[in-house]
Design a protein around this motif. Structure first.
Motif, short mmCIF file in Angstrom:
data_model
loop_
_atom_site.label_atom_id
_atom_site.label_comp_id
_atom_site.label_asym_id
_atom_site.label_seq_id
_atom_site.Cartn_x
_atom_site.Cartn_y
_atom_site.Cartn_z
N ARG A 190 0.84 -1.20 0.00
CA ARG A 190 0.00 0.00 0.00
C ARG A 190 0.88 1.25 0.00
NH1 ARG A 190 -2.80 -0.99 4.67
NH2 ARG A 190 -1.43 0.37 5.83
N THR A 191 1.90 1.27 0.84
CA THR A 191 2.80 2.42 0.92
C THR A 191 3.48 2.70 -0.41
OG1 THR A 191 3.18 2.05 3.28
CG2 THR A 191 4.87 3.30 2.09
N LEU A 192 4.01 1.65 -1.03
CA LEU A 192 4.74 1.83 -2.28
C LEU A 192 3.82 2.22 -3.43
CD1 LEU A 192 7.26 -1.09 -1.88
CD2 LEU A 192 7.80 1.36 -1.86
N LEU A 193 2.63 1.64 -3.50
CA LEU A 193 1.70 2.01 -4.56
C LEU A 193 1.27 3.46 -4.43
CD1 LEU A 193 -0.54 -1.19 -4.86
CD2 LEU A 193 1.36 -0.47 -6.34
N GLU A 194 1.09 3.92 -3.21
CA GLU A 194 0.76 5.34 -2.99
C GLU A 194 1.94 6.22 -3.33
OE1 GLU A 194 -0.61 5.74 1.03
OE2 GLU A 194 -2.51 4.73 0.62
N ARG A 195 3.11 5.84 -2.86
CA ARG A 195 4.33 6.63 -3.06
C ARG A 195 4.64 6.81 -4.55
NH1 ARG A 195 9.16 4.24 0.29
NH2 ARG A 195 7.80 4.80 2.01
N LYS A 196 4.36 5.78 -5.34
CA LYS A 196 4.66 5.81 -6.76
C LYS A 196 3.50 6.32 -7.62
CE LYS A 196 8.17 2.29 -6.36
NZ LYS A 196 9.27 2.86 -7.16
N GLY A 197 2.40 6.71 -6.97
CA GLY A 197 1.27 7.29 -7.69
C GLY A 197 0.41 6.28 -8.44
N VAL A 198 0.55 5.00 -8.11
CA VAL A 198 -0.26 3.98 -8.76
C VAL A 198 -1.69 4.03 -8.24
CG1 VAL A 198 -0.52 1.47 -9.12
CG2 VAL A 198 1.76 2.52 -9.14
N ILE A 199 -1.84 4.32 -6.95
CA ILE A 199 -3.16 4.48 -6.33
C ILE A 199 -3.18 5.78 -5.56
CG2 ILE A 199 -3.64 2.00 -6.17
CD1 ILE A 199 -2.95 2.19 -3.16
N GLU A 200 -4.37 6.28 -5.31
CA GLU A 200 -4.54 7.50 -4.51
C GLU A 200 -4.25 7.19 -3.05
OE1 GLU A 200 -5.37 10.66 -5.49
OE2 GLU A 200 -5.14 9.90 -7.52
N PRO A 201 -3.65 8.12 -2.32
CA PRO A 201 -3.42 7.92 -0.89
C PRO A 201 -4.73 7.58 -0.18
CG PRO A 201 -2.20 9.83 -1.64
CD PRO A 201 -3.09 9.39 -2.79
N GLY A 202 -4.69 6.54 0.64
CA GLY A 202 -5.86 6.13 1.39
C GLY A 202 -6.79 5.17 0.67
N ALA A 203 -6.52 4.90 -0.61
CA ALA A 203 -7.42 4.06 -1.40
C ALA A 203 -7.57 2.65 -0.83
CB ALA A 203 -6.93 3.97 -2.84
N LEU A 204 -6.56 2.14 -0.17
CA LEU A 204 -6.63 0.78 0.39
C LEU A 204 -6.65 0.76 1.91
CD1 LEU A 204 -4.11 -1.06 -1.97
CD2 LEU A 204 -6.59 -0.99 -2.11
N ASP A 205 -6.93 1.89 2.53
CA ASP A 205 -6.91 1.95 3.99
C ASP A 205 -7.91 1.01 4.64
OD1 ASP A 205 -4.85 3.70 3.99
OD2 ASP A 205 -6.03 5.45 4.57
N HIS A 206 -9.03 0.75 4.00
CA HIS A 206 -10.05 -0.11 4.61
C HIS A 206 -10.18 -1.43 3.88
CE1 HIS A 206 -11.14 3.11 7.25
NE2 HIS A 206 -11.20 3.92 6.22
N ALA A 207 -9.14 -1.78 3.13
CA ALA A 207 -9.14 -3.05 2.37
C ALA A 207 -8.83 -4.21 3.29
CB ALA A 207 -8.14 -2.97 1.23
#
Length: 94
Positions: free
Chosen positions: A77-94
């Motif tokens: 989750r951290t790396l996908l957010e850091r690299k702009g693949v997903i929006e920050p927080g998009a997987l917080d409740h996954a």
């Protein structure tokens, strides 16, 4: 500077269970996290050094409270957010 994952030689963490576990995963979501990590590595979204660093820089309280694959999911989750693949927080409740 030592990170929270570097607890070698420290006391107070109790006995380490060295018995082998016959099951590689204890829940379906763990297998999915494992597969996702492998797929992202193959696609070169991140590399193992980045993945390891994302785990090792978890806040100490979160690191100690998390299971093995919870740490992996945190890193993904951290790396996908850091690299702009997903929006920050998009997987917080996954």
């Amino acid at each position: 500077m030592a990170r929270i994952n570097d607890v070698g030689g420290m006391t107070g963490f109790g006995v380490i269970d060295t018995s082998d576990d016959a099951e590689p995963f204890h829940a379906d979501w763990e297998a999915r996290v494992f597969a996702l990590q492998r797929a992202l590595l193959v696609k070169k979204v991140f590399n193992l050094d980045e993945f390891r660093d994302a785990i090792e820089t978890m806040p100490p309280q979160e690191y100690l409270a998390a299971s093995y694959y919870e740490r992996w999911f945190h890193a993904i989750r951290t790396l996908l957010e850091r690299k702009g693949v997903i929006e920050p927080g998009a997987l917080d409740h996954a």
